[in-house]
Design an enzyme around this catalytic site. Structure first.
Site, PDB file in Angstrom:
ATOM      1  N   LYS A   1     -12.206  -6.724 -12.532  1.00 16.05           N
ATOM      2  CA  LYS A   1     -12.937  -5.431 -12.785  1.00 16.05           C
ATOM      3  C   LYS A   1     -12.059  -4.324 -13.540  1.00 16.05           C
ATOM      4  O   LYS A   1     -12.243  -3.618 -14.333  1.00 16.05           O
ATOM      5  CB  LYS A   1     -13.417  -4.722 -11.724  1.00 16.05           C
ATOM      6  CG  LYS A   1     -14.708  -4.013 -11.556  1.00 16.05           C
ATOM      7  CD  LYS A   1     -15.282  -3.737 -10.276  1.00 16.05           C
ATOM      8  CE  LYS A   1     -16.616  -3.821 -10.457  1.00 16.05           C
ATOM      9  NZ  LYS A   1     -17.460  -3.703  -9.467  1.00 16.05           N
TER      10      LYS A   1
ATOM     11  N   LYS B   1      -6.424 -12.999 -15.397  1.00 16.95           N
ATOM     12  CA  LYS B   1      -7.668 -13.580 -14.618  1.00 16.95           C
ATOM     13  C   LYS B   1      -8.597 -12.450 -14.801  1.00 16.95           C
ATOM     14  O   LYS B   1      -8.505 -11.213 -15.147  1.00 16.95           O
ATOM     15  CB  LYS B   1      -7.436 -13.726 -13.401  1.00 16.95           C
ATOM     16  CG  LYS B   1      -6.906 -12.684 -12.609  1.00 16.95           C
ATOM     17  CD  LYS B   1      -6.972 -13.004 -10.940  1.00 16.95           C
ATOM     18  CE  LYS B   1      -6.909 -11.888 -10.038  1.00 16.95           C
ATOM     19  NZ  LYS B   1      -7.046 -12.065  -8.345  1.00 16.95           N
TER      20      LYS B   1
ATOM     21  N   LYS C   1       0.811  -1.159  -0.022  1.00 14.05           N
ATOM     22  CA  LYS C   1      -0.012  -0.187  -0.061  1.00 14.05           C
ATOM     23  C   LYS C   1       0.887   1.188   0.053  1.00 14.05           C
ATOM     24  O   LYS C   1       0.724   2.326  -0.579  1.00 14.05           O
ATOM     25  CB  LYS C   1      -1.107  -0.093   1.176  1.00 14.05           C
ATOM     26  CG  LYS C   1      -2.083  -0.869   1.057  1.00 14.05           C
ATOM     27  CD  LYS C   1      -3.089  -0.504   0.020  1.00 14.05           C
ATOM     28  CE  LYS C   1      -4.274  -1.639   0.086  1.00 14.05           C
ATOM     29  NZ  LYS C   1      -5.303  -1.482  -0.949  1.00 14.05           N
TER      30      LYS C   1
END
Ligand code: TRP
Length: 331
Positions: A197, A194, A111
């Protein structure tokens, strides 16, 4: 019966990859265990969603899970922020969580790389919030993918540390609930990786997609001009179409096209037509339920209220006991 806790990220609409990756396993689990499924909306605040997006994404994911068959009569389904007891346990666990160990967590380091301008304290303490989610219900098992294993390890550390610190045998160590061979990775339609979205328009087929939208996406899926020699290995994009077919189509259909491929007679237009039809047959009942549930706000409110009530019964018992153990006493 074992207690299972699982947090669902409020990502909005679900696609076939989510269905075969997570949802289908939840459907199997719910009858063999006492399951708590919650939507982790507190966790999602680490990325600062707008109020409209926060609510919208929680609602979409809830509607999708219910339509796919998660049963609020069987499982406890709730929204994390409806159970404030979780935040109290989070605070208490944070007192025994060390900054050094939190800084070493892989997801935190990632992050920092990905959002250097928003390294908030919520990101650092993400693992303690997740531990609170899990141990507040004394979960035995947590269905987690590879990316969550370290968080689960931290949960065990915090549970053990609490026990040692207060000389009690109170929290149990949750284990990973693995499905191993059952996990099918669903590829996207763009010929690579894969289904996801964020992988670009047309890569993912959503459970709520209309038949027309599905047709358009599948017909546009990446393929090639076909094999020129018999029994050749399949290029990635072609293998992807076969993998999709293996989850939605009848075994005979799959065998039929395998044979066409191996004898160099395959016509991808025909295969895609068949695949379109089988995906539509698979998603249509779910899509219809999504539409029905979505337009029935009273039902949704009831599901969420009764879920919160059941979750809070379990959570408040834990909080009461934890407070006693820690030494908060009434005068
Ligand atoms: N961290 C999980 C994820 O990103 C979501 C989550 C939050 C969770 N709390 C949890 C999962 C508790 C299992 C148990 O997918």
């Amino acid at each position: 019966m074992d207690i299972v806790v699982s947090g669902i990220r409020p990502t909005g609409e679900l696609h076939l990859g989510n269905y075969f990756g997570a949802v289908r396993n939840f459907l199997r689990m719910q009858h063999e265990n006492h399951c708590y499924f919650f939507i982790a909306d507190y966790h999602s605040l680490t990325t600062h969603p707008t109020p409209a997006d926060l609510h919208g994404n929680v609602r979409r994911v809830l509607v999708n899970y219910l339509a796919a068959g998660l049963d609020p009569e069987v499982s406890t389904i709730y929204i994390q922020s409806d159970v404030p007891e979780v935040t109290e346990l989070y605070l208490l666990l944070n007192m025994n969580a060390y900054v050094g160990e939190l800084q070493r967590v892989t997801s935190f380091k990632e992050k920092i790389r990905k959002q250097p301008d928003n390294v908030n304290a919520g990101l650092l303490t993400y693992p303690t919030l997740m531990a609170a989610d899990i141990i507040i219900h004394h979960a035995h098992k947590v269905p987690v993918g590879k990316d969550q294993e370290q968080h689960l390890e931290m949960t065990r550390t915090f549970a053990n540390r609490f026990n040692r610190m207060y000389g009690v045998d109170y929290f149990i160590e949750p284990k990973a609930y693995n499905f191993g061979a059952d996990l099918i990775k669903i590829p996207g339609l763009d010929g690579s990786g894969k289904m996801g979205k964020s992988e670009g328009e047309g890569n993912a087929i959503f459970l709520s997609d209309s038949p027309e939208a599905i047709k358009k996406k599948v017909m546009k899926a990446v393929s090639d001009s076909g094999p020129t020699e018999p029994n050749q290995p399949k290029p990635d994009a072609i293998q992807n179409l076969f993998t999709l077919m293996s989850v939605v189509s009848a075994p005979e259909t799959l065998t039929f096209f395998e044979e066409k491929y191996n004898t160099c007679q395959i016509r991808y237009g025909d295969m895609k037509k068949q695949l379109t039809q089988d995906i539509i047959a698979f998603t249509s009942p779910i899509r219809e339920k999504i539409e029905a549930i979505d337009s029935n706000n009273d039902y949704l409110r009831k599901v969420v209220e009764s879920g919160a009530e059941k979750a809070r019964t379990s959570a408040s018992k834990t909080i009461k006991e934890v407070r006693e153990i820690i030494g908060f006493k009434a005068f």
